[in-house]
Design a protein around this motif. Structure first.
Motif, PDB file in Angstrom:
ATOM      1  N   LEU A   1       0.833  -1.184   0.000  1.00 27.93           N
ATOM      2  CA  LEU A   1       0.000   0.000   0.000  1.00 27.93           C
ATOM      3  C   LEU A   1       0.875   1.244   0.000  1.00 27.93           C
ATOM      4  CD1 LEU A   1      -2.728  -0.765   2.678  1.00 27.93           C
ATOM      5  CD2 LEU A   1      -2.986  -0.741   0.204  1.00 27.93           C
TER       6      LEU A   1
ATOM      7  N   PHE B   1      -6.182   2.326  -1.067  1.00 26.93           N
ATOM      8  CA  PHE B   1      -6.083   1.585  -2.318  1.00 26.93           C
ATOM      9  C   PHE B   1      -7.393   1.748  -3.075  1.00 26.93           C
ATOM     10  CE2 PHE B   1      -8.253  -1.391   0.427  1.00 26.93           C
ATOM     11  CZ  PHE B   1      -9.042  -2.181  -0.384  1.00 26.93           C
TER      12      PHE B   1
ATOM     13  N   PHE C   1      -2.740  -0.549  -5.883  1.00 28.68           N
ATOM     14  CA  PHE C   1      -2.116  -0.189  -4.620  1.00 28.68           C
ATOM     15  C   PHE C   1      -1.250   1.059  -4.739  1.00 28.68           C
ATOM     16  CE2 PHE C   1      -2.829  -4.800  -4.258  1.00 28.68           C
ATOM     17  CZ  PHE C   1      -3.592  -4.811  -3.092  1.00 28.68           C
TER      18      PHE C   1
END
Length: 199
Positions: A33, A64, A178
């Protein structure tokens, strides 16, 4: 294992038309992330898919996005956060304790409930749904749709959480970003607002 921070993960429903209702697939999309510190330091650091929400300090945003490539037969797609031990079959994110979901079929938010609460619009093929955790004193979870902030969905969340996507009807397919590709939602603007509020 962990994903490359610059990749977009493709997920699709793995059940069949013969599945009984409520007996489908939940996938944990645990990768890297992008993380924005909301404190004085600038820039960001890549972090594993786990989101740790301490009681104090370490204020940051983790986020995300999930693009709905195909809503499938019924559009029973849910996005959100859960523990790594969350059941991977039969349970949408948000149906169990310590999980948080936003469901496409009805636009409701769910945590520890199969009924949910009114929250935002439904989502379908072509939509981009974002999921964020802002680790301030209230530790809130929020969602976005096509770049628009839908408001805080949950506050006071804690523990180690992972990005989660529930796919519950045939032909459902999504792409999870991400941070390797530009987001629809302006995370930098949100972080700037939060920094100003803390001065």
């Amino acid at each position: 294992g962990a994903l490359d921070a610059h990749s977009v993960q493709q997920l699709e429903y793995t059940g069949s038309f013969g599945d009984a209702p409520g007996n489908e697939t939940v996938g944990i999309a645990a990768g890297l992330l992008r993380t924005w510190p909301v404190g004085p330091s600038a820039g960001y650091a890549a972090a594993e898919g786990a989101v740790t929400l301490p009681a104090g300090g370490g204020v940051q945003l983790r986020y995300f996005e999930t693009e709905i490539a195909n809503q499938g037969a019924h559009g029973y797609i849910a996005v959100g956060w859960c523990r790594m031990t969350y059941p991977q079959r039969c349970r949408q994110p948000g149906w169990e304790p310590n999980s948080y979901g936003y469901h496409g079929a009805d636009g409701r938010k769910y945590t520890d409930s199969e009924r949910g609460e009114s929250y935002g619009p439904a989502f379908t093929t072509g939509d981009v749904v974002g999921c964020g955790v802002l680790c301030l004193s209230r530790r809130q979870v929020f969602f976005t749709k096509n770049g628009r902030h839908l408001g805080d969905a949950f506050v006071g969340v804690g523990g180690v959480l992972y990005p989660t996507v529930g796919l519950h009807s045939p032909n459902e397919r999504v792409a999870v970003n991400f941070g390797g590709s530009p987001f629809k939602f302006d995370c930098e603007a949100l972080v700037a607002t939060e920094r100003e509020a803390r001065v």
